[in-house]
Design a protein around this motif. Structure first.
Motif, mmCIF file in Angstrom:
data_model
loop_
_atom_site.group_PDB
_atom_site.id
_atom_site.type_symbol
_atom_site.label_atom_id
_atom_site.label_comp_id
_atom_site.label_asym_id
_atom_site.label_seq_id
_atom_site.Cartn_x
_atom_site.Cartn_y
_atom_site.Cartn_z
ATOM 1 N N LEU A 97 0.829 -1.211 0.000
ATOM 2 C CA LEU A 97 0.000 0.000 0.000
ATOM 3 C C LEU A 97 0.863 1.261 0.000
ATOM 4 C CD1 LEU A 97 -2.854 -0.949 2.497
ATOM 5 C CD2 LEU A 97 -3.125 -0.448 0.067
ATOM 6 N N HIS A 98 1.969 1.203 0.738
ATOM 7 C CA HIS A 98 2.863 2.363 0.790
ATOM 8 C C HIS A 98 3.449 2.651 -0.593
ATOM 9 C CE1 HIS A 98 5.635 5.285 2.455
ATOM 10 N NE2 HIS A 98 6.613 4.700 1.786
ATOM 11 N N GLU A 99 3.866 1.586 -1.272
ATOM 12 C CA GLU A 99 4.426 1.748 -2.620
ATOM 13 C C GLU A 99 3.368 2.313 -3.574
ATOM 14 O OE1 GLU A 99 5.827 -2.143 -3.520
ATOM 15 O OE2 GLU A 99 7.633 -1.971 -2.270
ATOM 16 N N LYS A 100 2.156 1.785 -3.446
ATOM 17 C CA LYS A 100 1.056 2.265 -4.294
ATOM 18 C C LYS A 100 0.747 3.729 -3.986
ATOM 19 C CE LYS A 100 -3.697 1.183 -5.638
ATOM 20 N NZ LYS A 100 -4.894 0.349 -5.371
ATOM 21 N N MET A 101 0.752 4.065 -2.706
ATOM 22 C CA MET A 101 0.461 5.442 -2.292
ATOM 23 C C MET A 101 1.508 6.406 -2.844
ATOM 24 S SD MET A 101 0.039 7.042 1.548
ATOM 25 C CE MET A 101 1.813 7.163 1.812
ATOM 26 N N MET A 102 2.786 6.006 -2.782
ATOM 27 C CA MET A 102 3.855 6.873 -3.273
ATOM 28 C C MET A 102 3.730 7.105 -4.781
ATOM 29 S SD MET A 102 5.160 7.794 -0.569
ATOM 30 C CE MET A 102 6.333 8.907 -1.341
ATOM 31 N N LYS A 103 3.261 6.088 -5.496
ATOM 32 C CA LYS A 103 3.025 6.252 -6.935
ATOM 33 C C LYS A 103 1.922 7.276 -7.182
ATOM 34 C CE LYS A 103 4.519 1.657 -8.469
ATOM 35 N NZ LYS A 103 4.092 0.353 -9.031
ATOM 36 N N GLU A 104 0.871 7.187 -6.366
ATOM 37 C CA GLU A 104 -0.243 8.127 -6.506
ATOM 38 C C GLU A 104 0.180 9.544 -6.103
ATOM 39 O OE1 GLU A 104 -3.206 7.628 -7.852
ATOM 40 O OE2 GLU A 104 -2.719 5.532 -8.254
ATOM 41 N N VAL A 105 1.023 9.635 -5.087
ATOM 42 C CA VAL A 105 1.546 10.945 -4.663
ATOM 43 C C VAL A 105 2.357 11.565 -5.797
ATOM 44 C CG1 VAL A 105 3.219 12.079 -3.131
ATOM 45 C CG2 VAL A 105 1.547 10.484 -2.181
ATOM 46 N N ASP A 106 3.187 10.737 -6.424
ATOM 47 C CA ASP A 106 4.009 11.207 -7.545
ATOM 48 C C ASP A 106 3.125 11.612 -8.725
ATOM 49 O OD1 ASP A 106 6.676 11.599 -8.696
ATOM 50 O OD2 ASP A 106 6.117 9.982 -10.057
ATOM 51 N N LYS A 107 2.100 10.812 -8.961
ATOM 52 C CA LYS A 107 1.153 11.115 -10.042
ATOM 53 C C LYS A 107 0.446 12.439 -9.773
ATOM 54 C CE LYS A 107 -3.009 9.250 -12.253
ATOM 55 N NZ LYS A 107 -4.011 8.156 -12.211
ATOM 56 N N SER A 108 0.034 12.643 -8.534
ATOM 57 C CA SER A 108 -0.644 13.882 -8.143
ATOM 58 C C SER A 108 0.275 15.085 -8.352
ATOM 59 C CB SER A 108 -1.074 13.806 -6.678
ATOM 60 O OG SER A 108 -1.576 15.050 -6.242
ATOM 61 N N ARG A 109 1.526 14.927 -7.931
ATOM 62 C CA ARG A 109 2.494 16.027 -8.056
ATOM 63 C C ARG A 109 2.730 16.387 -9.524
ATOM 64 N NH1 ARG A 109 7.549 16.091 -9.365
ATOM 65 N NH2 ARG A 109 7.758 13.823 -9.229
ATOM 66 N N LYS A 110 2.931 15.356 -10.338
ATOM 67 C CA LYS A 110 3.217 15.593 -11.760
ATOM 68 C C LYS A 110 2.022 16.210 -12.488
ATOM 69 C CE LYS A 110 6.789 12.076 -12.361
ATOM 70 N NZ LYS A 110 7.133 10.750 -12.934
ATOM 71 N N THR A 111 0.833 15.692 -12.205
ATOM 72 C CA THR A 111 -0.358 16.240 -12.868
ATOM 73 C C THR A 111 -0.625 17.671 -12.404
ATOM 74 O OG1 THR A 111 -1.738 15.124 -11.198
ATOM 75 C CG2 THR A 111 -1.524 14.049 -13.330
ATOM 76 N N HIS A 112 -0.326 17.941 -11.136
ATOM 77 C CA HIS A 112 -0.496 19.308 -10.620
ATOM 78 C C HIS A 112 0.466 20.262 -11.332
ATOM 79 C CE1 HIS A 112 -1.533 22.469 -7.812
ATOM 80 N NE2 HIS A 112 -0.248 22.684 -7.596
ATOM 81 N N GLU A 113 1.698 19.819 -11.499
ATOM 82 C CA GLU A 113 2.692 20.647 -12.192
ATOM 83 C C GLU A 113 2.279 20.893 -13.643
ATOM 84 O OE1 GLU A 113 6.326 18.529 -11.701
ATOM 85 O OE2 GLU A 113 6.630 19.171 -9.616
ATOM 86 N N GLU A 114 1.784 19.837 -14.294
ATOM 87 C CA GLU A 114 1.329 19.982 -15.680
ATOM 88 C C GLU A 114 0.135 20.928 -15.766
ATOM 89 O OE1 GLU A 114 2.520 18.860 -18.635
ATOM 90 O OE2 GLU A 114 4.271 18.284 -17.457
ATOM 91 N N MET A 115 -0.759 20.830 -14.798
ATOM 92 C CA MET A 115 -1.923 21.716 -14.763
ATOM 93 C C MET A 115 -1.485 23.177 -14.633
ATOM 94 S SD MET A 115 -4.975 21.924 -11.922
ATOM 95 C CE MET A 115 -3.905 22.831 -10.794
ATOM 96 N N LEU A 116 -0.520 23.422 -13.756
ATOM 97 C CA LEU A 116 -0.021 24.788 -13.563
ATOM 98 C C LEU A 116 0.636 25.322 -14.834
ATOM 99 C CD1 LEU A 116 1.493 24.615 -9.957
ATOM 100 C CD2 LEU A 116 -0.697 25.576 -10.660
#
Length: 217
Positions: free
Chosen positions: A174-193
């Motif tokens: 779950l931790h590994e999966k969560m970190m992937k989602e955190v990274d995905k969130s960060r990258k998509t947020h940066e792309e959105m900006l």
């Protein structure tokens, strides 16, 4: 006014008219180009806004997944703590029972109990003798029960340990999966900006082009 003068004036007027037509043609062409450019910029702005909105949706989706995984991790953490506490209690109980553990092995006690029970059932005994044997059987059964209880507790401890390891593996996954989602969130947020920054820049450009268009017409 002589005919020559009239011809000169007419020629001048014709040239001026031609020049005005050319100027109008140039202005119209420039206005069309500016209008096209303005519309093209507005189209890009619309597309970028749609992309930013989709990226926001993906970011929010990733954040929601992170939250859900965190809740799962917290549940596992609590469950893990409960199992660790249960294992500790079992270890204490085993330790206490080990202090009372009979010297005779369980198999020896079982044989002795079986032999005494057989004797009670098949041998003519006085009431006193039978009473003594029954009491002895009870004592041996008490000793045997300690062996049985220790065995049961050890088995329970093994089961809990296996469950604990499974929980730890699940928590790691779950931790590994969560970190992937955190990274995905960060990258998509940066792309959105980035998209929103492009929109801001294009809006300024569109405003300038529109001003030029108004000046051209």
């Amino acid at each position: 006014m002589s005919n020559n003068e009239k011809r000169v004036n007419f020629e001048e007027l014709r040239q001026k008219l031609t020049a005005l037509k050319e100027e109008k043609k140039r202005i119209d062409s420039e206005a069309r180009e500016l209008a096209w450019k303005r519309d093209e910029i507005n189209s890009r702005i619309k597309r970028l806004k749609a992309e930013a909105l989709e990226l926001k949706r993906l970011r929010d989706e990733a954040n929601a997944e992170v939250k859900r995984i965190k809740e799962q991790k917290n549940k596992i953490k609590m469950e893990r703590a409960r199992k660790i506490e249960e294992i500790k209690k079992i270890q204490t109980e085993i330790k206490n029972l080990m202090a009372k553990k009979p010297k005779k092995e369980a198999t020896v006690l079982q044989k002795e109990i079986k032999a005494m029970e057989w004797k009670i059932q098949t041998t003519p005994l006085s009431l006193q003798e039978e009473k003594q044997l029954v009491e002895k059987v009870k004592q041996l059964e008490t000793q045997l029960n300690i062996h049985i209880k220790i065995e049961q507790l050890n088995q329970k401890k093994l089961e809990l340990t296996a469950e604990l390891r499974a929980l730890e593996a699940r928590a790691k996954s779950l931790h590994e999966k969560m970190m992937k989602e955190v990274d995905k969130s960060r990258k998509t947020h940066e792309e959105m900006l980035k998209r929103l920054e492009e929109v801001r820049n294009l809006k300024k450009e569109a405003e300038n082009v529109h001003k030029m268009f108004l000046q051209a017409i």
